[in-house]
Scaffold this active site. Structure first.
Site, PDB file in Angstrom:
ATOM      1  N   LYS A   1       0.829  -1.218   0.000  1.00 56.88           N
ATOM      2  CA  LYS A   1       0.000   0.000   0.000  1.00 56.88           C
ATOM      3  C   LYS A   1       0.853   1.254   0.000  1.00 56.88           C
ATOM      4  CE  LYS A   1      -4.449  -1.714   1.271  1.00 56.88           C
ATOM      5  NZ  LYS A   1      -5.704  -1.570   1.978  1.00 56.88           N
TER       6      LYS A   1
ATOM      7  N   LYS B   1      -4.802 -11.186  -7.349  1.00 61.08           N
ATOM      8  CA  LYS B   1      -6.056 -11.364  -6.617  1.00 61.08           C
ATOM      9  C   LYS B   1      -7.119 -10.387  -7.123  1.00 61.08           C
ATOM     10  CE  LYS B   1      -6.940  -9.601  -2.535  1.00 61.08           C
ATOM     11  NZ  LYS B   1      -7.202  -9.231  -1.150  1.00 61.08           N
TER      12      LYS B   1
ATOM     13  N   LYS C   1     -10.958  -5.109  -4.465  1.00 62.01           N
ATOM     14  CA  LYS C   1     -11.851  -3.948  -4.508  1.00 62.01           C
ATOM     15  C   LYS C   1     -11.186  -2.751  -5.147  1.00 62.01           C
ATOM     16  CE  LYS C   1     -13.191  -4.369   0.144  1.00 62.01           C
ATOM     17  NZ  LYS C   1     -12.117  -3.856   0.932  1.00 62.01           N
TER      18      LYS C   1
HETATM   19  P1  ATP Z   1      -8.408  -3.725  -0.938  1.00 60.13           P
HETATM   20  O1  ATP Z   1      -8.353  -3.758  -2.443  1.00 60.13           O
HETATM   21  O2  ATP Z   1      -9.011  -2.469  -0.376  1.00 60.13           O
HETATM   22  O3  ATP Z   1      -7.108  -4.113  -0.279  1.00 60.13           O
HETATM   23  P2  ATP Z   1      -9.625  -6.324  -1.003  1.00 60.13           P
HETATM   24  O4  ATP Z   1     -10.609  -6.405  -2.111  1.00 60.13           O
HETATM   25  O5  ATP Z   1      -8.301  -6.943  -1.234  1.00 60.13           O
HETATM   26  O6  ATP Z   1      -9.458  -4.820  -0.529  1.00 60.13           O
HETATM   27  P3  ATP Z   1     -10.154  -6.852   1.743  1.00 60.13           P
HETATM   28  O7  ATP Z   1     -11.054  -5.830   2.319  1.00 60.13           O
HETATM   29  O8  ATP Z   1      -8.687  -6.722   2.013  1.00 60.13           O
HETATM   30  O9  ATP Z   1     -10.381  -6.962   0.183  1.00 60.13           O
HETATM   31  O10 ATP Z   1     -10.627  -8.294   2.162  1.00 60.13           O
HETATM   32  C1  ATP Z   1     -11.784  -8.623   2.858  1.00 60.13           C
HETATM   33  C2  ATP Z   1     -11.774 -10.107   3.129  1.00 60.13           C
HETATM   34  O11 ATP Z   1     -12.039 -10.817   1.916  1.00 60.13           O
HETATM   35  C3  ATP Z   1     -10.426 -10.617   3.624  1.00 60.13           C
HETATM   36  O12 ATP Z   1     -10.635 -11.653   4.548  1.00 60.13           O
HETATM   37  C4  ATP Z   1      -9.777 -11.120   2.367  1.00 60.13           C
HETATM   38  O13 ATP Z   1      -8.803 -12.094   2.653  1.00 60.13           O
HETATM   39  C5  ATP Z   1     -10.967 -11.662   1.572  1.00 60.13           C
HETATM   40  N1  ATP Z   1     -10.750 -11.505   0.120  1.00 60.13           N
HETATM   41  C6  ATP Z   1     -10.642 -10.335  -0.558  1.00 60.13           C
HETATM   42  N2  ATP Z   1     -10.434 -10.527  -1.875  1.00 60.13           N
HETATM   43  C7  ATP Z   1     -10.418 -11.877  -2.045  1.00 60.13           C
HETATM   44  C8  ATP Z   1     -10.244 -12.737  -3.181  1.00 60.13           C
HETATM   45  N3  ATP Z   1     -10.037 -12.245  -4.377  1.00 60.13           N
HETATM   46  N4  ATP Z   1     -10.306 -14.065  -2.972  1.00 60.13           N
HETATM   47  C9  ATP Z   1     -10.536 -14.566  -1.760  1.00 60.13           C
HETATM   48  N5  ATP Z   1     -10.695 -13.836  -0.639  1.00 60.13           N
HETATM   49  C10 ATP Z   1     -10.642 -12.504  -0.762  1.00 60.13           C
END
Ligand code: ATP
Ligand code: LTN
Length: 339
Positions: A121, A203, A206
């Protein structure tokens, strides 16, 4: 009589949270929220909207408010029954900030410097590497330890933060005795890593800069279908599970498997001899049908602001009760004078 006996046994406690930092994705659903709803009967569950973590990156205030309420509605629409689960907004329970500060003083600069998410980040937000982004794991440790959680269901990427939480808890307990329960990460086997549709080596996230890589939970069916039709595959024209050689196809197979309950062998046979066109449409349609009732229910709940208000107020009260007990104990242990 049997039933009464089991009622009195203390259930194990679960805490988890998601930052309202962007619209929820198919990854957030399959990797996190979907698994949570199955835990409600067996565990005592607390699910948070981690708004305080979200401001480690600049946010537009009105957007943050909208996303927080939408995320709460989506939690409920995904099957998290507010009677059986405590659903709350992190900033409504001041004990998180209070314990967060105490734990900052028991967390080392060196260990924070090793956090992968901080490195990622800060590279993405080079103009705003603030102290909150750096000390974020101490606040996340407070989130977990305040509730004396046994288990923390998260995706793979958050495992390192649960581990630092354990290190902080062990350090604190080592000085003051058994104040905190030692939490364990709880990582679901299926759906733990849903990948981007356009760059399947990353991955689905969001905050992905390519909106075509990401399917949002509340997205319109025609947009979902279009994204699946455009999903990256390979030139092999064969539906076969092989994440190393065929990451795009394997990711689509994973999504289809989790969505329909079919195993990989069945899926391979279903699309044998067909091109990717039919396969991608089938995955897209399965996802549309999976998300349709969730979208409709979220929209219905969002129209009822008074109901959502009751849920987050009750959630904050129930969460504050448990969190307050831990905080009082910690304040006493470190030597603060009782008020
Ligand atoms: P950001 O982009 O803001 O970092 P993110 O989309 O990666 O957000 P988080 O808010 O960090 O999502 O994750 C929320 C929960 O969902 C966490 O437990 C994370 O491990 C899970 N998660 C997020 N994206 C995935 C994915 N693509 N596959 C499986 N689990 C996920
Ligand atoms: N760091 C997590 C969100 C989060 C969390 C928590 C998860 C904040 N506090 C406590 C589990 C337990 C994330 O970015 N996904």
């Amino acid at each position: 009589m049997e039933e009464m006996k089991t009622e009195t046994i203390q259930k194990k406690r679960i805490l988890s949270g998601i930052q309202p930092s962007g619209d929820l994705t198919l990854g957030s659903y399959l990797g996190a929220i979907r698994n949570w709803s199955a835990l409600a009967d067996e565990y005592d569950c607390y699910y948070m909207l981690a708004d305080m973590h979200t401001i480690t990156v600049r946010q537009t205030p009105a957007e943050l408010r909208r996303r927080t309420l939408t995320q709460l509605a989506a939690y409920i629409a995904c099957g998290l029954d507010p009677e059986k689960n405590v659903l709350f907004i992190q900033s409504h329970v001041p004990a998180h900030a209070q314990l967060g500060w105490v734990l900052d003083c028991y967390t080392m600069f060196g260990e924070l410097s090793r956090m992968t998410q901080f490195k990622d980040k800060s590279a993405k937000n080079a103009d705003n590497i603030n102290a909150g982004l750096f000390t974020y794991p101490a606040l996340m440790a407070a989130d977990i330890l305040l509730y004396q959680a046994d288990l923390v269901p998260v995706g793979e990427d958050q495992k390192q933060h649960v581990e630092i939480c354990r290190d902080i808890a062990a350090r604190f307990n080592g000085i003051y005795g058994d104040v905190f329960k030692m939490p364990e990460p709880y990582i679901a086997k299926v759906g733990a890593r849903v990948m981007s549709l356009t760059s399947p080596e990353n991955k689905m996230s969001k905050s992905d800069r390519d909106p075509n890589g990401c399917v949002y939970m509340l997205e319109k069916p025609e947009d979902i279908l279009r994204k699946f039709k455009k999903a990256v595959t390979d030139s092999d024209a064969c539906v076969r599970f092989d994440p190393k050689e065929k990451p795009g196809v394997s990711n689509l197979m994973q999504i289809y498997a989790v969505t329909t309950g079919k195993d990989y062998g069945v899926i391979e046979r279903e699309f044998e001899g067909q091109g990717y066109g039919a396969f991608k449409s089938a995955v897209g349609e399965a996802v549309v049908e999976l998300l349709r009732p969730i979208r409709e229910e979220t929209e219905r709940l969002l129209a009822d602001k008074a109901y959502l208000e009751t849920i987050y107020r009750t959630g904050a009260e129930r969460a504050s009760y448990v969190a307050g007990k831990t905080l009082r104990k910690v304040y006493k242990k470190v030597g603060f004078v009782e008020r």
